[in-house]
Motif scaffolding. Structure first.
Motif, short mmCIF file in Angstrom:
data_model
loop_
_atom_site.label_atom_id
_atom_site.label_comp_id
_atom_site.label_asym_id
_atom_site.label_seq_id
_atom_site.Cartn_x
_atom_site.Cartn_y
_atom_site.Cartn_z
N THR A 219 0.82 -1.33 0.14
CA THR A 219 0.42 -0.30 -0.12
C THR A 219 0.79 1.29 0.39
OG1 THR A 219 -0.21 0.69 2.36
CG2 THR A 219 -2.00 -1.32 1.64
N PRO A 220 0.31 2.27 -0.35
CA PRO A 220 1.62 3.47 -0.61
C PRO A 220 1.93 3.62 1.00
CG PRO A 220 -0.96 3.73 -1.65
CD PRO A 220 -1.07 3.02 -1.07
N LYS A 221 0.78 3.53 2.26
CA LYS A 221 1.17 3.82 3.33
C LYS A 221 2.69 3.18 4.00
CE LYS A 221 -2.81 5.75 6.13
NZ LYS A 221 -3.28 5.29 6.91
N GLU A 222 2.49 1.36 3.31
CA GLU A 222 3.71 0.65 3.43
C GLU A 222 5.06 1.18 3.21
OE1 GLU A 222 0.84 -3.54 4.22
OE2 GLU A 222 1.23 -3.15 2.65
N ILE A 224 5.74 4.22 1.81
CA ILE A 224 6.39 5.25 2.32
C ILE A 224 7.54 4.92 3.94
CG2 ILE A 224 5.86 7.24 3.91
CD1 ILE A 224 3.18 7.33 2.33
N GLN A 225 6.45 3.70 4.91
CA GLN A 225 6.82 3.50 6.34
C GLN A 225 8.84 2.48 5.50
OE1 GLN A 225 4.26 1.03 7.81
NE2 GLN A 225 3.20 2.96 8.48
N ARG A 226 9.04 1.62 4.55
CA ARG A 226 9.51 0.90 4.34
C ARG A 226 10.96 1.88 3.24
NH1 ARG A 226 8.99 -4.48 2.36
NH2 ARG A 226 11.52 -4.15 1.84
N SER A 228 11.10 5.04 4.33
CA SER A 228 11.33 6.58 5.34
C SER A 228 12.36 6.13 6.53
CB SER A 228 10.00 7.41 5.80
OG SER A 228 10.28 8.39 6.78
N GLN A 235 13.07 11.36 5.66
CA GLN A 235 11.76 11.38 6.15
C GLN A 235 11.68 12.40 6.58
OE1 GLN A 235 12.17 10.75 10.56
NE2 GLN A 235 10.86 9.90 10.25
N LEU A 238 9.36 14.17 3.93
CA LEU A 238 8.21 14.13 3.91
C LEU A 238 7.66 14.15 4.98
CD1 LEU A 238 8.46 9.70 4.55
CD2 LEU A 238 6.99 10.95 1.97
N ARG A 242 4.76 16.87 3.66
CA ARG A 242 3.66 17.30 4.04
C ARG A 242 2.48 18.56 4.66
NH1 ARG A 242 5.92 12.58 7.43
NH2 ARG A 242 4.45 10.62 6.77
#
Length: 279
Positions: A219-222, A224-226, A228, A235, A238, A242
């Motif tokens: 997913t997009p969130k996953e 980003i987490q990978r 960042s 980070q 990002l 934001r």
């Protein structure tokens, strides 16, 4: 089955090219027509066997299924031309989002569908949004979805969500390309990197990102987490994004919806002489 395309502009010609290139249709199965006939003839000349009709009447009399690839402002005239020759067994597909299925069913006796394609169909990818009218039988829906599956992933949606889903699937490529171009422009301005090299790198990045979000199951969130890492460079970037984009995409969605509503009202006024009360 003969398939017609009224309107051979950007999206009409893209669909014709994609259907032929994918093997979904033979060139000899296609009839095209355009307000400027030379434009239809030019497209047909690229594919031996394809026929350019001189009028919309000539096209509808030959076709079992036809795609209306025209602007909202052109519908009243085109529907008036088609109405005397339209048959109940024909499938008519609009690719224009502000045209409601009910409006087309009011104007024509045909089986009506609405399909919102995307520029990504040109590379046989992305999704085509599908909406079916009350006269479409199961076999008709399967036929249309089967045709579209050669150039995209058909996705059945509720017509009331046409605009927001179109923002993601059809406008989305332009929005993402705009952001990519802004990233490239900034990189060139700040660092002096060669523009062509920056575009090539960014384009390859977008391709890989798309694969991670589809084939890779992220997913997009996953994603980003990978990418960042806490305290890392990504980070920091990002956090800035934001802050700077807070509320921007909400405004974008509201802007496209306002334009959609405006177009709905114009079409309704043209066809019925009244404002729209639909979705």
């Amino acid at each position: 089955m003969k398939v017609g395309f009224i309107g051979t502009g950007s999206m009409g010609s893209l669909l014709v090219n994609a259907f032929v290139r994918s093997g979904a249709l033979e060139a000899s199965d296609i009839v095209v027509a355009n307000r400027t006939q030379a434009k239809a003839e030019r497209l047909a000349s690229a594919y031996p066997g394809m026929f350019a009709a001189a009028t919309n009447r000539e096209l509808i009399q030959q076709c079992d299924c036809l795609f209306l690839c025209i602007k909202p402002s052109e519908f009243k005239t085109v529907l008036q031309e088609l109405r005397p020759w339209a048959r109940e067994d024909q499938i008519v597909v609009s690719i224009t989002s502000p045209i409601l299925i009910q409006q087309l069913e009011d104007q024509l006796p045909c089986r009506i569908a609405k399909v919102i394609p995307s520029i990504t169909s040109g590379v046989l990818s992305g999704v085509s949004l599908c909406m079916f009218g009350s006269r479409m039988a199961v076999a008709d829906c399967c036929l249309l979805e089967g045709l579209l599956s050669h150039i995209s992933e058909p996705l059945l949606i509720d017509e009331q969500y046409t605009r927001v889903v179109s923002d993601l699937s059809s406008c989305g490529p332009a929005f993402m390309a705009f952001l990519a171009q802004r990233l490239v422009d900034a990189a060139v301005e700040v660092t002096g990197i060669d523009p062509d090299e920056a575009v090539a790198i960014t384009s390859a990045m977008l391709l890989g990102t798309g694969k991670l979000l589809t084939e890779g199951g992220m997913t997009p969130k996953e994603l980003i987490q990978r990418v960042s890492v806490p305290g890392g460079i990504t980070q920091q970037g990002l956090q800035l994004l934001r802050q700077e984009t807070d509320g921007v995409f909400q405004k974008l969605i509201r802007t496209t919806h306002d334009k959609y509503r405006e177009d709905l009202e114009k079409v309704q006024a043209a066809l019925y002489g009244e404002e729209v009360n639909g979705p």
